[in-house]
Enzyme design. Structure first.
Site, PDB file in Angstrom:
ATOM      1  N   ASP A   9       0.887  -1.157   0.000  1.00  0.00           N
ATOM      2  CA  ASP A   9       0.000   0.000   0.000  1.00  0.00           C
ATOM      3  C   ASP A   9       0.928   1.211   0.000  1.00  0.00           C
ATOM      4  OD1 ASP A   9      -2.192   1.705   0.212  1.00  0.00           O
ATOM      5  OD2 ASP A   9      -2.229   1.576   2.393  1.00  0.00           O
ATOM      6  N   GLU A  70      -1.119  -1.208  -4.846  1.00  0.00           N
ATOM      7  CA  GLU A  70      -2.347  -0.447  -5.056  1.00  0.00           C
ATOM      8  C   GLU A  70      -2.137   0.545  -6.194  1.00  0.00           C
ATOM      9  OE1 GLU A  70      -5.170   0.815  -1.826  1.00  0.00           O
ATOM     10  OE2 GLU A  70      -4.335   2.763  -2.376  1.00  0.00           O
ATOM     11  N   ASP A 143      -2.584   0.958   6.927  1.00  0.00           N
ATOM     12  CA  ASP A 143      -1.711   0.716   5.774  1.00  0.00           C
ATOM     13  C   ASP A 143      -1.218  -0.733   5.758  1.00  0.00           C
ATOM     14  OD1 ASP A 143      -1.215   3.766   4.988  1.00  0.00           O
ATOM     15  OD2 ASP A 143      -0.964   3.545   7.152  1.00  0.00           O
TER      16      ASP A 143
END
Length: 192
Positions: A9, A70, A143
């Site tokens: 992430d 991501e 996260d």
């Protein structure tokens, strides 16, 4: 064969990293999770260097088969998007240097894969990541949970080799999203 996915992430201030092993039956197990943090007081080059060095360490230590990152999406805050894009680039380049394939997934894809709804909130994602990985406590901060969710999403979307059972032994441990996914895959196979 077990598929090892390193999920990232990306972020300039906090970069979540999670490693998940996923078996052919889609049973996922957390291998490691963490967050690389950088200070806004540091120069951009030093912040990116810290992320790059940390990702290099994770890639060397855990030897994933694939990296799931991501996908950067447009936000109103341009500086946030730039930081995420810069961190993503560093991470993707580290994988490319090692010949590790990289997959990009949008936040809504991750939410849909893990919770069954592309509009779920972070708490729902964290709760189901905790359940899917059979963890005693939710991964923190968000996260870290998001990185694990990315790894799970990639393994499930890529197909880890076999469909999961929707009935019978073991089916009770499936989340609604896993059950819906497996049923859709089974239906698609029957239609061929």
């Amino acid at each position: 064969m077990t598929l090892r996915v390193l999920g990232v992430d990306p972020g300039l201030t906090r970069c979540g990293i999670g490693v998940v092993d996923v078996e052919k039956n889609r049973r996922a197990t957390m291998v490691a999770v963490g967050v690389v943090g950088t200070s806004p007081d540091e120069s951009l080059d030093q912040r990116l260097l810290l992320i790059a060095t940390s990702i290099d360490d994770w890639l060397d230590r855990y030897e994933p088969h694939v990296l799931a990152v991501e996908r950067v999406f447009s936000q109103l805050n341009v500086s946030t998007v730039m930081g995420v894009a810069q961190a993503s680039g560093v991470v993707i380049a580290a994988a490319a240097r090692r010949g590790i394939p990289v997959a990009l997934h949008t936040p809504s894809e991750v939410k849909a894969a893990v919770t069954g709804s592309g509009t779920s909130n972070k708490d729902a994602v964290t709760k189901l990541v905790t359940k899917i990985l059979r963890l005693d406590a939710p991964p923190r901060p968000a996260d870290a949970a998001d990185a694990l969710a990315l790894a799970i999403t990639h393994a499930w979307r890529a197909g880890s080799g076999a469909a999961i059972a929707t009935t019978g032994p073991g089916s009770q441990s499936l989340t609604p999203a896993q059950r819906a996914w497996a049923e859709a895959e089974a239906k698609a196979r029957r239609a061929r």
